[in-house]
Design a protein around this motif. Structure first.
Motif, mmCIF file in Angstrom:
data_model
loop_
_atom_site.group_PDB
_atom_site.id
_atom_site.type_symbol
_atom_site.label_atom_id
_atom_site.label_comp_id
_atom_site.label_asym_id
_atom_site.label_seq_id
_atom_site.Cartn_x
_atom_site.Cartn_y
_atom_site.Cartn_z
ATOM 1 N N ILE A 198 0.839 -1.197 0.000
ATOM 2 C CA ILE A 198 0.000 0.000 0.000
ATOM 3 C C ILE A 198 0.877 1.251 0.000
ATOM 4 O O ILE A 198 0.630 2.210 -0.745
ATOM 5 C CB ILE A 198 -0.946 -0.010 1.220
ATOM 6 C CG1 ILE A 198 -1.947 -1.152 1.104
ATOM 7 C CG2 ILE A 198 -1.676 1.325 1.345
ATOM 8 C CD1 ILE A 198 -2.805 -1.354 2.353
ATOM 9 N N ALA A 199 1.926 1.251 0.823
ATOM 10 C CA ALA A 199 2.835 2.406 0.886
ATOM 11 C C ALA A 199 3.558 2.610 -0.439
ATOM 12 O O ALA A 199 3.764 3.748 -0.885
ATOM 13 C CB ALA A 199 3.840 2.224 2.020
ATOM 14 N N ASP A 200 3.954 1.533 -1.089
ATOM 15 C CA ASP A 200 4.618 1.642 -2.396
ATOM 16 C C ASP A 200 3.676 2.267 -3.423
ATOM 17 O O ASP A 200 4.091 3.096 -4.241
ATOM 18 C CB ASP A 200 5.070 0.266 -2.878
ATOM 19 C CG ASP A 200 6.246 -0.271 -2.084
ATOM 20 O OD1 ASP A 200 6.888 0.517 -1.358
ATOM 21 O OD2 ASP A 200 6.513 -1.484 -2.184
ATOM 22 N N MET A 201 2.401 1.864 -3.394
ATOM 23 C CA MET A 201 1.436 2.436 -4.333
ATOM 24 C C MET A 201 1.202 3.914 -4.026
ATOM 25 O O MET A 201 1.082 4.740 -4.945
ATOM 26 C CB MET A 201 0.113 1.664 -4.258
ATOM 27 C CG MET A 201 -0.948 2.160 -5.239
ATOM 28 S SD MET A 201 -0.408 2.106 -6.982
ATOM 29 C CE MET A 201 -0.262 0.321 -7.208
ATOM 30 N N ALA A 202 1.158 4.269 -2.750
ATOM 31 C CA ALA A 202 0.979 5.669 -2.374
ATOM 32 C C ALA A 202 2.113 6.534 -2.930
ATOM 33 O O ALA A 202 1.886 7.622 -3.473
ATOM 34 C CB ALA A 202 0.901 5.800 -0.858
ATOM 35 N N ALA A 203 3.341 6.034 -2.805
ATOM 36 C CA ALA A 203 4.492 6.774 -3.337
ATOM 37 C C ALA A 203 4.402 6.902 -4.850
ATOM 38 O O ALA A 203 4.737 7.946 -5.421
ATOM 39 C CB ALA A 203 5.789 6.081 -2.929
#
Length: 648
Positions: free
Chosen positions: A399-404
């Motif tokens: 999820i954090a990778d997609m947010a970035a």
């Protein structure tokens, strides 16, 4: 031993050569002295005559004209206006205190003005002119000029001062200028000599500060004749400085004015962005302030009022604010799960109104639940349980990778002050920053944009533009520096599945355009301009089990600063995206009820290039919209016509 005739001849030749060399050197030296004497006695005779009469020649710096700032259409945002002022130079004045006392009888000078000038005189070099008073009337300037013989070292000047004609509209973007301080000089490795001029102004915040080098220009100089009492007799020569470069921003002044007016008295922010180029068409933060107050020297009363205002008018909330994104973050969680292959758009999750994990219940905003929901319905009705479930399947790191990838948790490079990086947490972050392991509850909270997640309105606009375009669009604020157009940053593909992006856009379309959508009341009736959006409501307080048992308090039952933030993001038109918008209303309550109507009005204003026809709104709202328009404080278009440079 007797010298031969040959030796005698050789010795004579040597002596002759030396004599000729020495004689030539003497003649050359005499010629140089003669030329110098002629230069001093003939060419420079007039200047030495002036010196002999106790006049002298002084060098004065000419402050450069500051570059002006315009909007994308050439409307003046920051310009220069004439400013009458009086300066004093210590080396010409002699007894500075006595001269100031005489000057105070010619023009109004307070004891504070005199004390400040005396402090500056002691701090600065003797040849540096000190500004005694500025923004004088023509009558005051004339009285100083008439009394010049009795005021040695005092000079009346016409300079330029910064002026912001659009007042509050651009206060958070452009910022303001102010006198150079000691802390300013300490931050510059090799200060420009012009910065030593007292009351010389440089950018303090915003574009004025971040683009200071381009806007300032280079100082000129002038040679003046000063007589024995310090009076300027005449100007002997002048070398003009180089004016600062003009800037053209991507902002549309008309749209900016509308957005600022539409936010009104709320503590709020909005960003409008071109989906294809990344051009920022509006960056508004409310309430605003008058930057002209800082240029003229803001009073302690005015400054205290700004600082004590709980709506924080000096803060640029659009780029500095960091808010839990609430349900506007659900597209991030959904895309992460789709790309990881743990769900498809048709995957169904049953929502009974809560999600149980580790013996704890995480509640959906709808107490009775939504029943079985798929991706489209989960976005349209903003079901929380759907995202609690899929977040556990995909995990926080994905999820954090997609947010970035979508532009969150990044400090976008713009010439604005204190741009927030936000917070894009993952397992490693919590371990390093908090010294704790990541918990299941952390993932559940993050899945709906709560917990540790923080974003700015700017980042939310970038995220929305990337979802709409499928490309890594980068925000841009400066369109041209001088005559040089700035390149549009390349926006490479995000590398996400076209089908997955289409499913997200379809869900955002349903938010606005199906009756059960969370922002259906803020739909656009014009078919070619339909919105695709997402509402968000982020809590700023914890709801205890006891409160939940007896009934959660409504926002209108709470003090203003304990109410939820209202958020909304959208792009339009839904089938051919042109613009993306984000709106955050601090402590506004529900995103669908408060932020979505504001964003809908902004989108229509942007797409129509002015006030849209009432037919673009649902028929039941047209009377209210018409009444609302009458209350908006919109600037007349002619009030900010393009202006050229003004030279003193």
């Amino acid at each position: 031993m007797r010298r031969t005739a040959r030796d005698s001849d050789e010795s004579a030749r040597r002596i002759t050569r030396r004599a000729l060399f020495l004689g030539g050197a003497q003649l050359a030296w005499i010629a140089v002295l003669g030329a110098r004497m002629r230069y001093m006695q003939v060419d420079q005779a007039e200047e030495f005559r002036l010196l002999a009469e106790e006049n002298r020649v002084a060098i004065r710096l000419i402050p450069p004209e500051r570059g002006q700032i315009f909007d994308r259409n050439g409307v003046l945002i920051a310009g220069n206006e004439q400013n009458y002022r009086v300066v004093i130079t210590r080396e010409d004045a002699g007894d500075v205190e006595a001269v100031l006392d005489r000057l105070s009888k010619v023009i109004p000078l307070s004891p504070e003005d005199i004390e400040r000038t005396l402090r500056e005189v002691k701090r600065r070099s003797a040849f540096v002119p000190i500004v005694v008073a500025d923004r004088l009337s023509w009558e005051d300037l004339a009285r100083v000029s008439v009394n010049a013989p009795a005021l040695p070292g005092v000079t009346a000047e016409v300079g330029l001062s910064r002026h912001y004609p659009l007042v509050e509209d651009f206060s958070h973007i452009v910022g303001y200028v102010g006198p150079v301080s000691e802390s300013d000089l300490a931050q510059i490795e090799n200060p420009d000599p012009v910065l030593q001029i007292p009351k010389f102004q440089i950018g303090k915040v915003g574009v004025e500060r971040r683009m200071e080098d381009a806007l300032r220009g280079s100082a000129g100089s002038r040679r003046i004749e000063v007589n024995s009492v310090g009076r300027v007799m005449r100007e002997l020569g002048r070398q003009e400085g180089v004016a600062g470069a003009d800037l053209r921003l991507t902002i549309d002044a008309g749209l900016q004015n509308y957005v600022q007016a539409r936010l009104g008295a709320e503590s709020a922010a909005a960003v409008v962005m071109d989906v294809q180029t990344g051009d920022l068409l509006a960056i508004a933060s409310a309430p605003g302030y008058d930057p002209n107050l800082f240029v003229r020297g803001i009073s302690s009363t005015d400054y205290r009022a700004l600082m004590e205002n709980d709506h924080r008018p000096l803060s640029n909330k659009s780029v500095q604010g960091a808010y839990p994104p609430g349900s506007t973050y659900k597209m991030v969680t959904a895309l992460a799960a789709l790309e990881a292959g743990v769900i498809t758009p048709e995957t169904t999750v049953r929502c009974p109104g809560y999600y149980e994990s580790g013996g704890r219940r995480f509640h959906c905003w709808r107490g009775g639940g939504h029943g079985p929901v798929n991706l489209r319905r989960s976005l349209a009705e903003s079901c929380d349980v759907y995202y609690y479930d899929i977040a556990q399947r995909v995990g926080i790191d994905a999820i954090a990778d997609m947010a970035a990838r979508l532009g969150l948790g990044q400090r976008h490079d713009l010439p604005l002050s204190a741009i927030s990086e936000g917070l894009n947490p993952n397992k490693q972050w919590k371990l390093e920053r908090r010294g704790q392991e990541w918990r299941i509850g952390d993932t559940i909270n993050a899945s709906i944009g709560q917990g540790y997640v923080l974003t700015s309105p700017l980042q939310l606009a970038v995220m929305t533009a990337r979802i709409a375009s499928g490309r890594a669009v980068v925000p841009r604020l400066v369109m041209a520096i001088g005559d040089q157009d700035q390149p549009v940053p390349e926006a490479p593909p995000l590398g996400l599945s076209a089908a997955h992006l289409a499913a997200i856009r379809d869900g955002m379309y349903a938010v606005m355009n199906i009756q059960s959508g969370s922002a259906y009341s803020s739909r656009i009736e014009e078919p070619t301009m339909r919105l695709a959006g997402k509402t968000g409501t982020s809590q700023v307080r914890n709801i205890t089990a006891a409160e939940r048992a007896r009934g959660v308090l409504r926002n209108d039952q709470l003090p203003w600063n304990r109410r939820d933030h209202a958020l909304y993001v959208a792009f339009a038109p839904h089938d051919a995206p042109k613009i993306a918008v984000s709106v955050v209303v601090e402590h506004g309550g529900g995103g669908g009820a408060v932020a979505a109507p504001v964003a809908r009005d902004i989108v229509l204003q942007a797409l129509y290039g002015g006030l849209p026809p009432l037919t673009a709104y649902p028929s039941s709202q047209r009377n209210r919209i018409e009444s609302q328009r009458r209350d908006l404080r919109l600037r007349e278009p002619s009030a900010a016509a393009p202006q050229g440079r003004t030279r003193a």
